[in-house]
Motif scaffolding. Structure first.
Motif: not given
Length: 50
Positions: A27-31
């Motif tokens: 999802a190309e999400l950072s932590q």
């Protein structure tokens, strides 16, 4: 000295962390972004994904 026990790669916790990491990266999400959406801290996300 604090020793971190090795985790069993077949344990549910390790499998959960690997799957969450896979989904987060897909999802190309950072932590930090995941933490914001979940209402928790980046540290809590990081610890769950170990």
């Amino acid at each position: 000295m604090h020793v971190v026990p090795s985790l069993d790669p077949g344990s549910p916790r390790v499998r959960f962390g690997a799957e969450m990491r896979r989904l987060r990266e897909a999802a190309e999400l950072s932590q930090t972004a995941v933490a914001s959406r979940l209402g928790c801290t980046q540290t809590q996300v990081s610890r769950a994904l170990r």
